[in-house]
Scaffold this motif. Structure first.
Motif, PDB file in Angstrom:
ATOM      1  N   THR A 119     -35.184 -37.822-116.129  1.00 53.97           N
ATOM      2  CA  THR A 119     -34.501 -36.556-116.401  1.00 53.97           C
ATOM      3  C   THR A 119     -33.787 -36.029-115.171  1.00 53.97           C
ATOM      4  O   THR A 119     -32.623 -35.590-115.242  1.00 53.97           O
ATOM      5  CB  THR A 119     -35.517 -35.504-116.910  1.00 53.97           C
ATOM      6  OG1 THR A 119     -36.170 -36.012-118.079  1.00 53.97           O
ATOM      7  CG2 THR A 119     -34.814 -34.198-117.244  1.00 53.97           C
ATOM      8  N   LEU A 120     -34.449 -36.079-114.019  1.00 59.18           N
ATOM      9  CA  LEU A 120     -33.844 -35.583-112.784  1.00 59.18           C
ATOM     10  C   LEU A 120     -32.663 -36.448-112.355  1.00 59.18           C
ATOM     11  O   LEU A 120     -31.611 -35.938-111.951  1.00 59.18           O
ATOM     12  CB  LEU A 120     -34.890 -35.538-111.664  1.00 59.18           C
ATOM     13  CG  LEU A 120     -36.015 -34.521-111.852  1.00 59.18           C
ATOM     14  CD1 LEU A 120     -37.074 -34.699-110.778  1.00 59.18           C
ATOM     15  CD2 LEU A 120     -35.473 -33.100-111.832  1.00 59.18           C
TER      16      LEU A 120
ATOM     17  N   HIS B 206     -28.320 -35.465-113.221  1.00 62.24           N
ATOM     18  CA  HIS B 206     -27.217 -35.350-112.266  1.00 62.24           C
ATOM     19  C   HIS B 206     -26.015 -36.171-112.717  1.00 62.24           C
ATOM     20  O   HIS B 206     -24.881 -35.695-112.691  1.00 62.24           O
ATOM     21  CB  HIS B 206     -27.660 -35.838-110.886  1.00 62.24           C
ATOM     22  CG  HIS B 206     -26.515 -36.143-109.964  1.00 62.24           C
ATOM     23  ND1 HIS B 206     -25.928 -37.387-109.912  1.00 62.24           N
ATOM     24  CD2 HIS B 206     -25.820 -35.356-109.086  1.00 62.24           C
ATOM     25  CE1 HIS B 206     -24.927 -37.359-109.044  1.00 62.24           C
ATOM     26  NE2 HIS B 206     -24.855 -36.151-108.527  1.00 62.24           N
TER      27      HIS B 206
ATOM     28  N   LEU C 153     -39.147 -38.119-104.774  1.00 60.95           N
ATOM     29  CA  LEU C 153     -40.060 -37.862-105.884  1.00 60.95           C
ATOM     30  C   LEU C 153     -40.729 -39.130-106.393  1.00 60.95           C
ATOM     31  O   LEU C 153     -41.869 -39.092-106.860  1.00 60.95           O
ATOM     32  CB  LEU C 153     -39.301 -37.185-107.036  1.00 60.95           C
ATOM     33  CG  LEU C 153     -38.841 -35.756-106.784  1.00 60.95           C
ATOM     34  CD1 LEU C 153     -38.086 -35.236-107.994  1.00 60.95           C
ATOM     35  CD2 LEU C 153     -40.015 -34.846-106.464  1.00 60.95           C
TER      36      LEU C 153
ATOM     37  N   THR D 265     -39.984 -37.849-115.960  1.00 58.96           N
ATOM     38  CA  THR D 265     -39.620 -36.881-114.921  1.00 58.96           C
ATOM     39  C   THR D 265     -38.515 -37.442-114.035  1.00 58.96           C
ATOM     40  O   THR D 265     -37.507 -36.773-113.768  1.00 58.96           O
ATOM     41  CB  THR D 265     -40.852 -36.544-114.055  1.00 58.96           C
ATOM     42  OG1 THR D 265     -41.872 -35.993-114.881  1.00 58.96           O
ATOM     43  CG2 THR D 265     -40.482 -35.546-112.966  1.00 58.96           C
TER      44      THR D 265
ATOM     45  N   THR E 112     -34.550 -36.428-105.129  1.00 55.87           N
ATOM     46  CA  THR E 112     -34.993 -37.404-106.137  1.00 55.87           C
ATOM     47  C   THR E 112     -35.579 -38.674-105.532  1.00 55.87           C
ATOM     48  O   THR E 112     -36.624 -39.151-106.000  1.00 55.87           O
ATOM     49  CB  THR E 112     -33.834 -37.753-107.093  1.00 55.87           C
ATOM     50  OG1 THR E 112     -33.357 -36.555-107.716  1.00 55.87           O
ATOM     51  CG2 THR E 112     -34.297 -38.703-108.171  1.00 55.87           C
TER      52      THR E 112
ATOM     53  N   PHE F  29     -29.776 -32.506-104.441  1.00 54.78           N
ATOM     54  CA  PHE F  29     -31.015 -32.861-105.129  1.00 54.78           C
ATOM     55  C   PHE F  29     -31.018 -34.340-105.491  1.00 54.78           C
ATOM     56  O   PHE F  29     -32.026 -35.032-105.352  1.00 54.78           O
ATOM     57  CB  PHE F  29     -31.151 -32.009-106.393  1.00 54.78           C
ATOM     58  CG  PHE F  29     -32.566 -31.879-106.881  1.00 54.78           C
ATOM     59  CD1 PHE F  29     -33.386 -30.858-106.430  1.00 54.78           C
ATOM     60  CD2 PHE F  29     -33.082 -32.788-107.787  1.00 54.78           C
ATOM     61  CE1 PHE F  29     -34.693 -30.751-106.872  1.00 54.78           C
ATOM     62  CE2 PHE F  29     -34.391 -32.693-108.231  1.00 54.78           C
ATOM     63  CZ  PHE F  29     -35.200 -31.665-107.777  1.00 54.78           C
ATOM     64  N   PHE F  30     -29.858 -34.825-105.916  1.00 55.88           N
ATOM     65  CA  PHE F  30     -29.701 -36.215-106.358  1.00 55.88           C
ATOM     66  C   PHE F  30     -29.894 -37.203-105.218  1.00 55.88           C
ATOM     67  O   PHE F  30     -30.550 -38.235-105.375  1.00 55.88           O
ATOM     68  CB  PHE F  30     -28.302 -36.358-106.956  1.00 55.88           C
ATOM     69  CG  PHE F  30     -27.906 -37.756-107.341  1.00 55.88           C
ATOM     70  CD1 PHE F  30     -28.562 -38.429-108.355  1.00 55.88           C
ATOM     71  CD2 PHE F  30     -26.857 -38.389-106.697  1.00 55.88           C
ATOM     72  CE1 PHE F  30     -28.175 -39.720-108.721  1.00 55.88           C
ATOM     73  CE2 PHE F  30     -26.467 -39.671-107.056  1.00 55.88           C
ATOM     74  CZ  PHE F  30     -27.133 -40.329-108.063  1.00 55.88           C
TER      75      PHE F  30
END
Length: 313
Positions: free
Chosen positions: A251-252, A256, A285, A248, A282, A277-278
């Protein structure tokens, strides 16, 4: 578009950042949302590092690399988020040329080091699951130190090369960056010279590193999944849980890098959302995924909290 102030008519003194939005209401929503994300990122990742340091049971290769990941996430997020939060409250979002270069250097240092770290962690899981009897021999502390030093050295070399590519280009306006932080693709777009060779170098360097590491990680987990078919159900469940958490994050994070650095330096509307998001989501997370899914970390954290409460009494 407004021109920049120049030094010797060739160098831009500062850049203007467009930010995520020009709508004041949207900016306030973004400010409070990203502030919460950043504070949680700091708390979560710092707690993981402290827990691993103070609990001797977690002094293993897996948690050594996990503590490195948490440390990198704190640094990676801090490179961009505090400046972005401050700019959200300002009408004019400026960043000095030198500060922009420094931001690029540390952004790529931590991002590239994390890419190599995620690859090393995939190898660590492969050895632990596929060769458990040889694990402590293969992943001894000397090997861990060598791998740790190698990934930080490789990240530094990569960052220096990218920063050099950027700083050696002439900038004579315009000076507006279509993002909320400085990154190589957006900055070299503003260079007043042909950047085709530079863009090729970016794709062949960062894009290739991201793609190759992603393929290595996917292959390693494919081998792990094949190996798990021969194991008992409980062992398979725990191993799959660990692999799913790692994949997970991979991939995230690498998604990017592949999206931004595997194409020419052309700004797309999606770039800002992917970058946000990056840099903001992330790093948050990792503590959520690894803490909530890992019984050892949760147990050690509870033990650390109880120890603190006893000392206070």
């Amino acid at each position: 578009m407004e021109k920049a102030v120049f030094v010797n008519q060739t160098s831009v003194m500062f850049f203007r950042l467009r930010g995520l939005s020009v709508n004041p209401k949207v900016q306030m929503v973004v400010f409070f949302m990203f502030l919460i994300f950043y504070v949680l990122t700091l708390i979560g990742n710092i707690l993981i590092v402290i827990t691993i340091i103070f609990d001797r049971r977690l002094h293993t290769p897996m948690y050594f690399f996990l503590s490195n990941l948490s440390f990198i996430d704190v640094c990676h997020s801090t490179v961009t988020v505090p400046k972005m939060l401050r700019d959200t409250l300002l009408e004019e979002k400026l960043i000095a040329f030198d500060a922009c270069v420094v931001q690029i250097f540390f952004l790529h240092l931590f991002a590239c080091t994390e890419i190599f770290l995620l690859t090393v962690m995939a190898y660590d899981r492969y050895v632990a699951i596929c060769k458990p009897l040889q694990y402590m021999t293969v992943m001894n502390w000397k090997v861990c130190m060598i791998l740790g030093g190698a990934m930080w050295t490789a990240g530094t070399i990569h960052s220096i090369s990218f920063t050099s590519l950027t700083i050696n280009l002439p900038y004579c306006g315009p000076n507006e960056i279509d993002n909320f932080f400085c990154d190589v693709p957006q900055v070299i777009e503003l260079a007043c010279t042909d950047t085709y060779i530079t863009e090729i170098l970016i794709v062949s360097n960062s894009g290739m590193i991201s793609m190759v590491c992603f393929v290595i990680i996917v292959v390693s987990y494919a081998v792990i999944l094949v190996s798990l078919r021969q194991q008992i159900s409980e062992g398979k469940r725990k191993a799959l849980s660990t692999c799913a958490a790692h994949l997970t994050v991979v991939t995230l994070f690498l998604g990017h890098c592949i999206f931004i650095y595997s194409r020419p330096s052309i700004s797309l509307p999606e770039d800002k959302i992917v970058s946000a998001f990056f840099t903001v989501v992330t790093p948050l997370l990792n503590p959520i995924i690894y803490t909530l899914r890992n019984e050892d970390i949760k147990s050690a954290l509870k033990k650390l909290i109880r120890r603190k409460e006893i000392k206070e009494k």
